[in-house]
Design a protein around this motif. Structure first.
Motif, mmCIF file in Angstrom:
data_model
loop_
_atom_site.group_PDB
_atom_site.id
_atom_site.type_symbol
_atom_site.label_atom_id
_atom_site.label_comp_id
_atom_site.label_asym_id
_atom_site.label_seq_id
_atom_site.Cartn_x
_atom_site.Cartn_y
_atom_site.Cartn_z
ATOM 1 N N GLY A 120 52.942 73.493 27.761
ATOM 2 C CA GLY A 120 51.996 74.112 28.675
ATOM 3 C C GLY A 120 50.998 74.984 27.954
ATOM 4 O O GLY A 120 50.782 74.867 26.740
ATOM 5 N N GLY A 121 50.371 75.883 28.700
ATOM 6 C CA GLY A 121 49.378 76.790 28.142
ATOM 7 C C GLY A 121 49.740 78.234 28.425
ATOM 8 O O GLY A 121 50.415 78.547 29.409
ATOM 9 N N SER A 122 49.298 79.125 27.545
ATOM 10 C CA SER A 122 49.622 80.534 27.700
ATOM 11 C C SER A 122 48.519 81.385 27.085
ATOM 12 O O SER A 122 47.989 81.059 26.025
ATOM 13 C CB SER A 122 50.961 80.860 27.027
ATOM 14 N N VAL A 123 48.190 82.468 27.774
ATOM 15 C CA VAL A 123 47.252 83.467 27.263
ATOM 16 C C VAL A 123 47.943 84.821 27.341
ATOM 17 O O VAL A 123 48.404 85.227 28.416
ATOM 18 C CB VAL A 123 45.944 83.491 28.070
ATOM 19 N N LYS A 346 42.609 90.214 15.146
ATOM 20 C CA LYS A 346 43.573 90.530 16.192
ATOM 21 C C LYS A 346 43.585 89.428 17.241
ATOM 22 O O LYS A 346 43.779 89.673 18.414
ATOM 23 C CB LYS A 346 43.227 91.881 16.826
ATOM 24 N N LEU A 347 43.372 88.208 16.798
ATOM 25 C CA LEU A 347 43.375 87.051 17.680
ATOM 26 C C LEU A 347 44.082 85.913 16.956
ATOM 27 O O LEU A 347 43.848 85.671 15.772
ATOM 28 C CB LEU A 347 41.950 86.642 18.045
ATOM 29 N N ALA A 348 44.978 85.225 17.655
ATOM 30 C CA ALA A 348 45.751 84.149 17.046
ATOM 31 C C ALA A 348 45.995 83.053 18.061
ATOM 32 O O ALA A 348 45.959 83.282 19.281
ATOM 33 C CB ALA A 348 47.071 84.671 16.497
ATOM 34 N N CYS A 349 46.229 81.841 17.555
ATOM 35 C CA CYS A 349 46.523 80.710 18.428
ATOM 36 C C CYS A 349 47.740 79.968 17.900
ATOM 37 O O CYS A 349 48.116 80.098 16.730
ATOM 38 C CB CYS A 349 45.327 79.762 18.538
ATOM 39 N N ALA A 350 48.358 79.182 18.759
ATOM 40 C CA ALA A 350 49.528 78.392 18.393
ATOM 41 C C ALA A 350 49.471 77.060 19.128
ATOM 42 O O ALA A 350 49.084 76.998 20.306
ATOM 43 C CB ALA A 350 50.819 79.131 18.743
ATOM 44 N N ILE A 351 49.837 76.002 18.422
ATOM 45 C CA ILE A 351 49.893 74.657 18.987
ATOM 46 C C ILE A 351 51.289 74.107 18.763
ATOM 47 O O ILE A 351 51.852 74.238 17.670
ATOM 48 C CB ILE A 351 48.840 73.735 18.353
ATOM 49 N N SER A 352 51.858 73.501 19.792
ATOM 50 C CA SER A 352 53.210 72.962 19.715
ATOM 51 C C SER A 352 53.223 71.518 20.207
ATOM 52 O O SER A 352 52.520 71.168 21.155
ATOM 53 C CB SER A 352 54.170 73.807 20.560
ATOM 54 N N ASP A 360 61.106 58.695 25.539
ATOM 55 C CA ASP A 360 59.680 58.389 25.433
ATOM 56 C C ASP A 360 58.834 59.445 26.157
ATOM 57 O O ASP A 360 57.935 59.116 26.935
ATOM 58 C CB ASP A 360 59.388 56.997 26.005
ATOM 59 N N LYS A 361 59.136 60.713 25.893
ATOM 60 C CA LYS A 361 58.403 61.816 26.504
ATOM 61 C C LYS A 361 57.762 62.671 25.423
ATOM 62 O O LYS A 361 58.338 62.874 24.349
ATOM 63 C CB LYS A 361 59.327 62.683 27.365
ATOM 64 N N PHE A 362 56.572 63.172 25.727
ATOM 65 C CA PHE A 362 55.826 63.992 24.778
ATOM 66 C C PHE A 362 55.410 65.283 25.463
ATOM 67 O O PHE A 362 54.883 65.257 26.577
ATOM 68 C CB PHE A 362 54.584 63.243 24.283
ATOM 69 N N ARG A 363 55.656 66.410 24.813
ATOM 70 C CA ARG A 363 55.294 67.727 25.331
ATOM 71 C C ARG A 363 54.309 68.392 24.390
ATOM 72 O O ARG A 363 54.520 68.418 23.177
ATOM 73 C CB ARG A 363 56.532 68.612 25.472
ATOM 74 N N LEU A 364 53.259 68.963 24.950
ATOM 75 C CA LEU A 364 52.231 69.631 24.166
ATOM 76 C C LEU A 364 52.026 71.036 24.702
ATOM 77 O O LEU A 364 52.004 71.250 25.918
ATOM 78 C CB LEU A 364 50.909 68.858 24.233
ATOM 79 N N GLY A 365 51.895 71.991 23.808
ATOM 80 C CA GLY A 365 51.678 73.377 24.208
ATOM 81 C C GLY A 365 50.567 74.018 23.401
ATOM 82 O O GLY A 365 50.363 73.694 22.227
ATOM 83 N N PHE A 366 49.849 74.936 24.045
ATOM 84 C CA PHE A 366 48.771 75.659 23.368
ATOM 85 C C PHE A 366 48.733 77.084 23.901
ATOM 86 O O PHE A 366 48.822 77.295 25.126
ATOM 87 C CB PHE A 366 47.427 74.981 23.606
#
Length: 373
Positions: A120-123, A346-352, A360-366
């Protein structure tokens, strides 16, 4: 516990944990080139760095612990936790002490290389307040774990070397709340209470007491009315540590367990093992380059007749960190953490990304995290 249940649980639990306090310090920390402390010195973290250099597992001001109730896929005791890779700062003991650290962190050198995948996504935004208080906000959306808004309130006495007392609380508008409190009754002891509330009742309650001695550590862990665990870890030499774990369960006596543990560690490699009546955990980590560490893990559950082998790596620089893993159950995951705007931003990002081959499932996170100092 089957593969699908474990992977879904890890995904749902990791999203908010990943964006709690200390993300920036983790991204910018010096590379943890030592997989494990060779001596287990009490003045060093499990990563092998002194507190002045900031442990790469967590910043000094973030004293989160491995949850005692975490389980590996095989359920081989409290130490059999695939998510138990988080370290904490140990107390200052007399000079010359050869302290092996806590038993539940014996596999950290290898398990710290596992990516903590989320979906999913998160801020997230964290804001430092006066009087050592930090206020955080998280807005997330996910098809696996409950999304929405969460608020975090934390207190750490930054003027004290030990950072105690420590307090952190997370709350969501739906009524879910978790709280962790840690105090130091003496210079060499730590007492922790972790409570989770849902639907107006206690969902989980953990109490942990740790004692650090000159050459050994001891712990008592109680979770709800489910079980109580006793840990002991003794430093035999500067490289070798031996210990034992006893887990007594009230409602399911047949699930009680006893196991022995051992670890051999040098500056560039570590081998740790836990063997008991319910399972075997075997971990190996080695530093290939100052920026590259590889790890291998084997978990065998005797009762459930299931074994899982995992290969993982960590590629770290001062500005970004990449972790990846693949296991024999067909799960392949990776995370990328990147500081935006340079080392001191003071800003960072992450991708998963997580791929489940059998289903046969794929999960994406940002996710994006910002700090207001």
């Amino acid at each position: 516990m089957n593969t699908q249940d474990t992977s879904a649980t890890n995904i749902s639990a990791s999203l908010f944990k990943f964006f709690k306090l200390g993300l920036f310090e983790t991204l910018h920390a010096k590379s943890c080139s030592k997989p494990s402390t060779p001596r287990g010195n009490d003045n060093e973290s499990p990563c092998g760095e002194t507190p002045e250099k900031h442990c790469a597992c967590l910043p000094e001001t973030d004293n989160r612990k491995c949850k005692a109730g975490d389980r590996g896929k095989t359920g081989a005791g409290v130490t059999g936790s695939r998510t138990g890779r988080v370290c904490e700062k140990e107390p200052d003991l007399p000079a010359g002490a050869v302290n092996p650290g806590l038993l539940r962190y014996i596999h950290n050198a290898a398990r710290y290389r596992l990516p903590q995948c989320f979906e999913g996504g998160s801020v997230s935004v964290k804001q430092s307040q006066r009087c050592n208080w930090v206020l955080g906000h998280t807005l997330s959306c996910s098809s696996v774990s409950p999304g929405g808004y969460k608020v975090l309130l934390s207190y750490v006495d930054k003027e004290k070397p030990s950072g105690l007392p420590y307090f952190v609380m997370e709350a969501a508008p739906g009524g879910q709340m978790s709280c962790e409190v840690r105090v130091g009754p003496t210079l060499s002891t730590r007492a922790t209470v972790v409570a989770q509330i849902a639907d107006a009742e206690f969902y989980s309650f953990e109490s942990i007491f740790d004692a650090y001695f000159h050459s050994f550590t001891a712990s008592i862990i109680a979770v709800n009315k489910e079980f109580i665990a006793l840990h002991y870890l003794q430093a035999i030499t500067e490289q070798v540590s031996l210990g034992a774990e006893v887990v007594a369960r009230g409602h399911a006596v047949e699930l009680s367990s006893a196991s022995g543990a051992g670890r051999w560690a040098t500056e560039d490699q570590s081998i740790s093992a836990t063997l008991g009546n319910r399972g075997l955990d075997l971990c190996y980590a080695r530093v290939i380059r100052p920026f590259l560490t590889v790890a291998a893990m084997l978990e065998v559950g005797f009762a459930i007749r299931h074994a899982v082998a995992t290969l993982a790596y960590e590629w770290r620089t001062e500005e970004w960190t990449v972790r990846g893993s693949a296991d024999s159950d067909g799960l392949v995951g990776a995370t990328l953490q990147r500081a935006l705007g340079g080392k001191h931003a003071k800003l960072a990002c992450a991708i998963s990304a997580l791929l489940n081959h059998p289903n046969d499932k794929f999960r994406l996170g940002f996710g994006i995290t910002a700090a207001i100092m």
